[in-house]
Structures are given as structure tokens and as C-alpha cells.
Write a protein that holds these residues in place. Structure first.
Motif, PDB file in Angstrom:
ATOM      1  N   UNK A   1      40.126  22.124  42.579  1.00  0.00           N
ATOM      2  CA  UNK A   1      38.953  22.829  42.074  1.00  0.00           C
ATOM      3  C   UNK A   1      38.257  23.588  43.200  1.00  0.00           C
ATOM      4  N   UNK A   2      38.094  22.940  44.346  1.00  0.00           N
ATOM      5  CA  UNK A   2      37.447  23.597  45.489  1.00  0.00           C
ATOM      6  C   UNK A   2      38.271  24.786  45.969  1.00  0.00           C
ATOM      7  N   UNK A   3      39.604  24.636  45.980  1.00  0.00           N
ATOM      8  CA  UNK A   3      40.473  25.727  46.433  1.00  0.00           C
ATOM      9  C   UNK A   3      40.387  26.930  45.495  1.00  0.00           C
ATOM     10  N   UNK A   4      40.367  26.663  44.175  1.00  0.00           N
ATOM     11  CA  UNK A   4      40.268  27.756  43.200  1.00  0.00           C
ATOM     12  C   UNK A   4      38.931  28.458  43.331  1.00  0.00           C
ATOM     13  N   UNK A   5      37.848  27.690  43.458  1.00  0.00           N
ATOM     14  CA  UNK A   5      36.522  28.303  43.601  1.00  0.00           C
ATOM     15  C   UNK A   5      36.421  29.106  44.891  1.00  0.00           C
ATOM     16  N   UNK A   6      36.997  28.600  45.972  1.00  0.00           N
ATOM     17  CA  UNK A   6      36.962  29.324  47.244  1.00  0.00           C
ATOM     18  C   UNK A   6      37.767  30.613  47.148  1.00  0.00           C
ATOM     19  N   UNK A   7      38.915  30.557  46.454  1.00  0.00           N
ATOM     20  CA  UNK A   7      39.748  31.752  46.318  1.00  0.00           C
ATOM     21  C   UNK A   7      39.061  32.803  45.454  1.00  0.00           C
TER      22      UNK A   7
ATOM     23  N   UNK B   1      35.798  33.254  45.197  1.00  0.00           N
ATOM     24  CA  UNK B   1      34.528  33.716  45.772  1.00  0.00           C
ATOM     25  C   UNK B   1      34.681  35.125  46.341  1.00  0.00           C
ATOM     26  N   UNK B   2      33.690  35.966  46.168  1.00  0.00           N
ATOM     27  CA  UNK B   2      33.786  37.318  46.709  1.00  0.00           C
ATOM     28  C   UNK B   2      33.899  37.285  48.227  1.00  0.00           C
ATOM     29  N   UNK B   3      34.666  38.228  48.758  1.00  0.00           N
ATOM     30  CA  UNK B   3      34.866  38.300  50.201  1.00  0.00           C
ATOM     31  C   UNK B   3      33.624  38.843  50.900  1.00  0.00           C
TER      32      UNK B   3
ATOM     33  N   UNK C   1      45.327  35.350  40.350  1.00  0.00           N
ATOM     34  CA  UNK C   1      44.326  35.683  39.338  1.00  0.00           C
ATOM     35  C   UNK C   1      42.960  35.891  39.982  1.00  0.00           C
ATOM     36  N   UNK C   2      42.623  35.042  40.947  1.00  0.00           N
ATOM     37  CA  UNK C   2      41.348  35.203  41.662  1.00  0.00           C
ATOM     38  C   UNK C   2      41.306  36.542  42.393  1.00  0.00           C
TER      39      UNK C   2
ATOM     40  N   UNK D   1      42.825  39.308  41.454  1.00  0.00           N
ATOM     41  CA  UNK D   1      42.627  40.341  40.424  1.00  0.00           C
ATOM     42  C   UNK D   1      41.144  40.407  40.061  1.00  0.00           C
ATOM     43  N   UNK D   2      40.520  39.249  39.864  1.00  0.00           N
ATOM     44  CA  UNK D   2      39.096  39.207  39.493  1.00  0.00           C
ATOM     45  C   UNK D   2      38.227  39.732  40.634  1.00  0.00           C
ATOM     46  N   UNK D   3      38.540  39.358  41.871  1.00  0.00           N
ATOM     47  CA  UNK D   3      37.763  39.861  43.022  1.00  0.00           C
ATOM     48  C   UNK D   3      37.846  41.377  43.109  1.00  0.00           C
ATOM     49  N   UNK D   4      39.034  41.935  42.896  1.00  0.00           N
ATOM     50  CA  UNK D   4      39.185  43.398  42.994  1.00  0.00           C
ATOM     51  C   UNK D   4      38.334  44.093  41.931  1.00  0.00           C
ATOM     52  N   UNK D   5      38.350  43.566  40.717  1.00  0.00           N
ATOM     53  CA  UNK D   5      37.536  44.185  39.665  1.00  0.00           C
ATOM     54  C   UNK D   5      36.050  43.987  39.948  1.00  0.00           C
ATOM     55  N   UNK D   6      35.670  42.793  40.398  1.00  0.00           N
ATOM     56  CA  UNK D   6      34.260  42.520  40.704  1.00  0.00           C
ATOM     57  C   UNK D   6      33.740  43.415  41.821  1.00  0.00           C
ATOM     58  N   UNK D   7      34.614  43.777  42.748  1.00  0.00           N
ATOM     59  CA  UNK D   7      34.211  44.634  43.860  1.00  0.00           C
ATOM     60  C   UNK D   7      33.921  46.063  43.414  1.00  0.00           C
ATOM     61  N   UNK D   8      34.397  46.447  42.231  1.00  0.00           N
ATOM     62  CA  UNK D   8      34.174  47.823  41.773  1.00  0.00           C
ATOM     63  C   UNK D   8      32.806  48.003  41.128  1.00  0.00           C
ATOM     64  N   UNK D   9      32.168  46.900  40.735  1.00  0.00           N
ATOM     65  CA  UNK D   9      30.832  47.029  40.135  1.00  0.00           C
ATOM     66  C   UNK D   9      29.779  46.827  41.209  1.00  0.00           C
TER      67      UNK D   9
END
Length: 164
Positions: free
Chosen positions: A13-19, A21-23, A90-91, A93-101
Motif C-alpha cells: 500500500x505504501x509503495x503504491x501510494x508513493x508511486x 504521488x506527484x513528482x 498505472x500510477x 499514467x495518472x501522474x502524467x495526466x495530473x501534471x497536465x491540469x
């Protein structure tokens, strides 16, 4: 073979949440806003954008999706298709999309990401880090009861048997 655990280990769980997290850190607001205050600070385009959801492939968003996210105030994304690449991919992919907003596009409302992870045969996201999806529940048969156009108190037209 050890028995499967209902919850993933804390390290996973900690590894998934860390992955996920936005850079780049997101600037924190100096105060907590109520929903009404947040809405009042948003432009009409930002408000309308929160009502829309665009789809993105679970393996990576297209240039058109990224452009829509960065230019059209869209606040929601749906991961479609299938990905067996695991939680780290998957994290990303989500980070890349989150970085665009940005605060300009969404009024400082974070991007909402959804998927269709029903269980059983429908498992959009799988691979390393994702637990196997439990089987779908068997559906109970439906028995038709006599229909009355003017039902009496407590009368039901359809009943589903309850199994114990």
C-alpha cells in the motif's frame, strides 16, 4: 501455499501510494475552503469542466486527451481499455495526466480518475501490485409478482429472493 489476505500488505500500500504521488509538490492552500467557497472562486469554464469526463487508455493517455485536459478545463478522466502493466505503470499514467491540469484549468481542484473495476471478468487494471479481482457474485433470479396498477401499501411488483 499461504492463504490469500483480504487486504494488501502495508508495504505494498505504501509503495503504491508513493508511486502515485506527484513528482512536483502541489502548492497547498493557506486555508481550507468549503465547497461553496471553492465554487465561488471558479470561473464558469472551470465549473462546467468539472461536469465532464474524458476517456484515456489505461496504458497511456493520447495526445488529444492530454490536450483536452490542459486546455478545456475538464476535471475528470476515465481509464478505459485494459492494462496488465501493474500499479507502477498505472500510477505513471495518472501522474502524467495530473501534471497536465493546473489551478488555471481546474480552479485548484485535483483531477478525478475513475475506471471500471467491477471484479470477476471485468478487471481493467491488473498485473504486479494489483490483487486478483474477486469473482462476481451470482445474481439471484427474479420472480415476477402480479402487477397492480394501484398497489396497496407494502405491495411490490418485483421481488428478489434473499438467500442466507
Amino acid at each position: 501455499m499461504p492463504a490469500a489476505s483480504a487486504a494488501p500488505p502495508a508495504e505494498l500500500t505504501a509503495a503504491v501510494l508513493a508511486a502515485a504521488a506527484p513528482q512536483t509538490p502541489i502548492p497547498a492552500l493557506t486555508q481550507t475552503l468549503t465547497p461553496a467557497q471553492q465554487l465561488a472562486r471558479m470561473s464558469m469554464a472551470q465549473r462546467v469542466g468539472q461536469l465532464f469526463m474524458v476517456d484515456a487508455s489505461a496504458t497511456g493517455a493520447s495526445a488529444a486527451t492530454l490536450s483536452t485536459l490542459s486546455n478545456d478545463h475538464v476535471g475528470n478522466v476515465y481509464l478505459s481499455g485494459r492494462s496488465s502493466a501493474g500499479t507502477a505503470a498505472t500510477a505513471a499514467v495518472v501522474r502524467r495526466m495530473s501534471a497536465t491540469v493546473s489551478g488555471t484549468t481546474t480552479g485548484n481542484v485535483k483531477l478525478l480518475v475513475a475506471t471500471d473495476q467491477e471484479g470477476g471478468y471485468v478487471q481493467v487494471l491488473s498485473g504486479p501490485g494489483f490483487p486478483p479481482s474477486p469473482p462476481g457474485c451470482p445474481k439471484a433470479p427474479c420472480r415476477r409478482q402480479p402487477y397492480s396498477p394501484t398497489p396497496r401499501r407494502g405491495e411490490v411488483s418485483w421481488r428478489w429472493p434473499v438467500s442466507t
